[in-house]
Design an enzyme around this catalytic site. Sequence first.
Site, PDB file in Angstrom:
ATOM      1  N   THR A 101       3.821   3.571  -2.707  1.00  0.00           N
ATOM      2  CA  THR A 101       4.678   4.626  -2.160  1.00  0.00           C
ATOM      3  C   THR A 101       5.917   3.942  -1.599  1.00  0.00           C
ATOM      4  O   THR A 101       5.829   3.163  -0.651  1.00  0.00           O
ATOM      5  CB  THR A 101       3.968   5.407  -1.039  1.00  0.00           C
ATOM      6  OG1 THR A 101       2.743   5.918  -1.556  1.00  0.00           O
ATOM      7  CG2 THR A 101       4.847   6.559  -0.555  1.00  0.00           C
ATOM      8  N   LYS A 176       6.198  12.441  -3.800  1.00  0.00           N
ATOM      9  CA  LYS A 176       5.170  11.811  -2.948  1.00  0.00           C
ATOM     10  C   LYS A 176       5.577  11.896  -1.469  1.00  0.00           C
ATOM     11  O   LYS A 176       4.740  12.171  -0.605  1.00  0.00           O
ATOM     12  CB  LYS A 176       4.978  10.352  -3.372  1.00  0.00           C
ATOM     13  CG  LYS A 176       4.130   9.512  -2.432  1.00  0.00           C
ATOM     14  CD  LYS A 176       2.640   9.801  -2.489  1.00  0.00           C
ATOM     15  CE  LYS A 176       1.890   8.995  -1.419  1.00  0.00           C
ATOM     16  NZ  LYS A 176       0.459   9.136  -1.441  1.00  0.00           N
TER      17      LYS A 176
HETATM   18  P1  NAP Z   1      -2.965  -2.755   1.234  1.00  0.00           P
HETATM   19  O1  NAP Z   1      -4.441  -2.770   1.357  1.00  0.00           O
HETATM   20  O2  NAP Z   1      -2.144  -3.414   2.273  1.00  0.00           O
HETATM   21  O3  NAP Z   1      -2.605  -3.388  -0.203  1.00  0.00           O
HETATM   22  C1  NAP Z   1      -1.346  -3.879  -0.550  1.00  0.00           C
HETATM   23  C2  NAP Z   1      -1.577  -5.249  -1.171  1.00  0.00           C
HETATM   24  O4  NAP Z   1      -0.348  -5.735  -1.727  1.00  0.00           O
HETATM   25  C3  NAP Z   1      -2.033  -6.267  -0.113  1.00  0.00           C
HETATM   26  O5  NAP Z   1      -3.252  -6.849  -0.558  1.00  0.00           O
HETATM   27  C4  NAP Z   1      -0.893  -7.282  -0.087  1.00  0.00           C
HETATM   28  O6  NAP Z   1      -1.284  -8.609   0.098  1.00  0.00           O
HETATM   29  C5  NAP Z   1      -0.283  -7.117  -1.465  1.00  0.00           C
HETATM   30  N1  NAP Z   1       1.115  -7.542  -1.492  1.00  0.00           N
HETATM   31  C6  NAP Z   1       2.120  -7.106  -0.705  1.00  0.00           C
HETATM   32  N2  NAP Z   1       3.264  -7.728  -1.049  1.00  0.00           N
HETATM   33  C7  NAP Z   1       2.968  -8.567  -2.058  1.00  0.00           C
HETATM   34  C8  NAP Z   1       3.720  -9.475  -2.827  1.00  0.00           C
HETATM   35  N3  NAP Z   1       5.032  -9.652  -2.619  1.00  0.00           N
HETATM   36  N4  NAP Z   1       3.081 -10.186  -3.793  1.00  0.00           N
HETATM   37  C9  NAP Z   1       1.755 -10.023  -3.990  1.00  0.00           C
HETATM   38  N5  NAP Z   1       0.988  -9.158  -3.296  1.00  0.00           N
HETATM   39  C10 NAP Z   1       1.585  -8.445  -2.343  1.00  0.00           C
HETATM   40  O7  NAP Z   1      -2.444  -1.260   1.111  1.00  0.00           O
HETATM   41  P2  NAP Z   1      -3.069  -0.034   0.276  1.00  0.00           P
HETATM   42  O8  NAP Z   1      -3.791   0.866   1.196  1.00  0.00           O
HETATM   43  O9  NAP Z   1      -3.749  -0.547  -0.955  1.00  0.00           O
HETATM   44  O10 NAP Z   1      -1.718   0.741  -0.103  1.00  0.00           O
HETATM   45  C11 NAP Z   1      -0.834   0.251  -1.092  1.00  0.00           C
HETATM   46  C12 NAP Z   1       0.299   1.264  -1.271  1.00  0.00           C
HETATM   47  O11 NAP Z   1      -0.245   2.517  -1.706  1.00  0.00           O
HETATM   48  C13 NAP Z   1       1.083   1.575  -0.004  1.00  0.00           C
HETATM   49  O12 NAP Z   1       2.439   1.784  -0.330  1.00  0.00           O
HETATM   50  C14 NAP Z   1       0.446   2.857   0.501  1.00  0.00           C
HETATM   51  O13 NAP Z   1       1.360   3.614   1.281  1.00  0.00           O
HETATM   52  C15 NAP Z   1       0.087   3.536  -0.799  1.00  0.00           C
HETATM   53  N6  NAP Z   1      -1.049   4.464  -0.754  1.00  0.00           N
HETATM   54  C16 NAP Z   1      -2.185   4.136  -0.060  1.00  0.00           C
HETATM   55  C17 NAP Z   1      -3.256   5.030  -0.049  1.00  0.00           C
HETATM   56  C18 NAP Z   1      -4.526   4.755   0.724  1.00  0.00           C
HETATM   57  O14 NAP Z   1      -5.295   5.700   0.957  1.00  0.00           O
HETATM   58  N7  NAP Z   1      -4.805   3.517   1.106  1.00  0.00           N
HETATM   59  C19 NAP Z   1      -3.172   6.235  -0.763  1.00  0.00           C
HETATM   60  C20 NAP Z   1      -2.032   6.504  -1.504  1.00  0.00           C
HETATM   61  C21 NAP Z   1      -0.970   5.602  -1.492  1.00  0.00           C
HETATM   62  P3  NAP Z   1      -2.079  -9.113   1.405  1.00  0.00           P
HETATM   63  O15 NAP Z   1      -3.506  -8.957   1.019  1.00  0.00           O
HETATM   64  O16 NAP Z   1      -1.655 -10.518   1.592  1.00  0.00           O
HETATM   65  O17 NAP Z   1      -1.656  -8.211   2.536  1.00  0.00           O
END
Ligand code: NAP
Length: 377
Positions: A101, A176
């Site tokens: 997002t 979104k």
């Molecule tokens: P998350 O658990 O923080 O996952 C994001 C991952 O991306 C983390 O593991 C992070 O690494 C990795 N990352 C960030 N920058 C990077 C880079 N430059 N190179 C390589 N890896 C990188 O978050 P999430 O809950 O999966 O959410 C991800 C996205 O989807 C967000 O934008 C969120 O708003 C959206 N979203 C989430 C949900 C939900 O329910 N969780 C639902 C819909 C949409 P690290 O492990 O080192 O932090």
Amino acid sequence: MTHTHIRKVALIGCGIMGAPIGGHILDAGFDLTVHNRTREKAEGLLAKGAHWADSPAEAAADADVVLTMVGYPTDVEDVYLTTDGLIRSAKKGAWLIDLTTSSPQLARDIHDAAEVEDKHAFDCPVTGGEQGAIDGTLTLIMGVTEQEAAPVLPLLECFSSRRFYFDVPGGGQTAKLCNQVSLASCMMGYADAVALAEQSGIDVDRMLEVLANGTGGSGASKTLAPRSVAGDFKPGFMAEHLRKDIGLALQRSEDLDITLPGAETAFTLFDMLCQIGGSRMGTQAITLLYDDEATCTAAGLDWSLLEQDEDGCDCGHDHGDHECSCGHDHGEGHECSCGHDHDGDHECCGGHGDDHECCGGHGHDGDHECHCHHHDD
Ligand code: NAP
């Protein structure tokens, strides 16, 4: 391009959402290479047969499709637009699909940059939460036409059950953000209802059943309110990500010169939750803002942090050279969007000091009793 033409897939970002999505891609028989900032989070996928790459560029080198599911617009920018980013490093003709997002404008920039390099990029944020990712039933909100996306459909179908096409680059991100501002207000709605029920001494679970059976309920009150009431604040969907989304929507509303009062209030609340230590809690922790200090402390929050860091953003990003992805201006002129008068000693509705004014906006003189539990005495 048919299914047989998509053989190699790369996935950048193996967090809460990315890891289960990667699992479905492997289950569907694609050859998957993964990269994540912290390698440990990819271990489950590696054990299932994914290959590891040390950088986004290495992961993308040979891929027909690259999916990205990182955290913030700044992460998206790093992964796509730096000198060894995906726009340069992916092979010609590759598909670059951002599930994060993120900002609609950034999605347009990425689309245009990819086109110049003979690659196809589109924004494809998702809804459905962690459970939707685990079940492979996400809803995809796509900034591309159905016809244009047809070649990659066999891949997208393995982790989604519904797809909405918004036809233009950035259109998926805009839709979104609309979903997120509506979600944020639904969360405030149920948090208000839970506080009112608890303080009135009625059965909270029964009250939630009433919501579930009428128009006062929402997806959020059905799935998240029971977790709030049970004191389960594990993410799910992290509070700092919802703050980011509301911030992006507010940024867009400023560009359009419109006001979004619900989103502004929600930003204030989620920003406060993040500032007092709740950034990586699930969004359902919003109800803690209505609780007494002892309950907050027991859950891991610390109200004193709000006073220490009134101007600064604690979103975890370095604000040296880049802009905070929460979408607000953090400079001298930063204005709180809560709509309250902040002169004198008044603190925004989470402050618990002596001069604190009640978050309900009630006068506390005379016999009115405040039930907000934010008063020291
Ligand atoms: P998350 O658990 O923080 O996952 C994001 C991952 O991306 C983390 O593991 C992070 O690494 C990795 N990352 C960030 N920058 C990077 C880079 N430059 N190179 C390589 N890896 C990188 O978050 P999430 O809950 O999966 O959410 C991800 C996205 O989807 C967000 O934008 C969120 O708003 C959206 N979203 C989430 C949900 C939900 O329910 N969780 C639902 C819909 C949409 P690290 O492990 O080192 O932090």
